[in-house]
Enzyme design. Structure first.
Site, PDB file in Angstrom:
ATOM      1  N   ASP A  57      55.551  34.080   3.037  1.00 42.24           N
ATOM      2  CA  ASP A  57      56.609  33.889   2.045  1.00 42.24           C
ATOM      3  C   ASP A  57      56.186  34.382   0.665  1.00 42.24           C
ATOM      4  OD1 ASP A  57      58.647  32.170   0.288  1.00 42.24           O
ATOM      5  OD2 ASP A  57      59.404  32.288   2.335  1.00 42.24           O
TER       6      ASP A  57
ATOM      7  N   ASP B 203      64.394  36.560  -2.099  1.00 42.22           N
ATOM      8  CA  ASP B 203      65.563  35.674  -2.132  1.00 42.22           C
ATOM      9  C   ASP B 203      66.669  36.302  -2.971  1.00 42.22           C
ATOM     10  OD1 ASP B 203      63.890  34.057  -0.713  1.00 42.22           O
ATOM     11  OD2 ASP B 203      63.552  32.614  -2.305  1.00 42.22           O
TER      12      ASP B 203
ATOM     13  N   GLU C 222      53.377  36.548  -4.204  1.00 44.84           N
ATOM     14  CA  GLU C 222      53.003  37.024  -5.532  1.00 44.84           C
ATOM     15  C   GLU C 222      52.511  35.842  -6.379  1.00 44.84           C
ATOM     16  OE1 GLU C 222      57.483  36.198  -5.889  1.00 44.84           O
ATOM     17  OE2 GLU C 222      56.041  36.831  -4.368  1.00 44.84           O
TER      18      GLU C 222
END
Length: 280
Positions: A5, A69, A8
């Site tokens: 997921d 997202d 970063e």
């Protein structure tokens, strides 16, 4: 496979010069973070990882990147075309999106359902086809402490192919069958990507570098060397101008053939997007 997921480094304030890593300041080295993050898992497990961030060389460690997202809008869908094509040009061929976008306000909205179908039709001709997203509105009660032992976060609505009514299910089911029918071709492209680094999503100029017009096109692409794909990127759009380079092309929806070197207006009912197969 691991779903890593958020790969970063997140900052409360983007004061890069004041963040420090072992290798240097964030301004100097933070882009390396997602690659090294995935590398950590790959070196221990030899397993692929799904992550929303990467850097040059991430593909070396079986990183499957997705675009994050993103909003559930046609503007966002247009962004995905550019993102996927540029990711391939950057040397990272294994890429995907959340079909329909991630942040959905209202699953019952007819405009969203049209977007979902157009996004699904595009995703059939992308490296990895996957349904995912937070489907609003957030009107489902949180899981209670008594029943589940904790939890207070909302949950989204159902997001399977059959969650959006019979018409949408029939369209997506047929599109899924189309994807399954080209599975051997997708496997060939995956092997080619592994051996040569060639992307699955290809700009038109990648396949037709000598055609000047192909350097100007932004709303169509090649899926490998065989399929020309023209996604529908506007709400209510039911036809699409498609440029066909040199060669003979067959519309996979109606089997009509065309000689290249021309722009045609192609029907685009809700059931499909224009896709042309190049004759070999």
């Amino acid at each position: 496979m691991f779903w890593l997921d958020n790969a970063e480094p997140d900052y409360g304030a983007y004061d890069f010069e004041n963040y420090r890593y072992q290798l240097g300041t964030a301004l100097e080295v933070s882009s390396l973070y997602p690659k090294l993050y995935v590398k950590t898992f790959y070196e221990q497990t030899a397993s692929p990882s799904l992550a929303r961030c990467g850097w040059a060389g991430s593909q070396k460690y079986a990183a499957l990147l997705w675009s994050g997202d993103v909003p559930s809008t046609f503007e966002s869908l247009r962004d995905q075309i550019s993102a996927g094509l540029n990711m391939g040009l950057a040397g990272i061929p294994w890429w995907t999106t959340d079909i329909g976008g991630f942040m959905t306000d209202n699953v019952a909205d007819a405009d969203f359902r049209e977007l979902l179908l157009r996004w699904f039709e595009f995703a059939v001709f992308s490296p990895v086809l996957r349904m995912h997203g937070d489907r609003g509105p957030h009107d489902i009660p949180p899981l209670s402490d008594k029943e589940w032992g904790g939890g207070s976060l909302y949950t989204g609505h159902s997001n399977e192919l059959w969650s959006y009514g019979e018409e949408a299910f029939a369209i997506m089911k047929k599109q899924l069958e189309l994807r399954l029918s080209i599975k051997p071709y997708v496997q060939k492209l995956m092997r080619e990507a592994s051996e040569t680094g060639a992307p699955l999503l290809r700009t038109m100029f990648y396949e037709f570098p000598d055609d000047a017009h192909c350097w100007e096109l932004e709303d169509q692409y090649m899926f490998g060397d065989r399929y020309l794909v023209a996604p529908i990127l506007q709400s209510g759009q039911r036809e699409h101008k498609v440029y066909l380079p040199a060669g003979t092309w067959k519309n996979i929806a109606d089997s009509q053939t065309y000689e290249g070197g021309q722009t045609i207006v192609c029907p685009a009912p809700l059931e499909w997007i224009p896709v042309f197969e190049k004759s070999v």
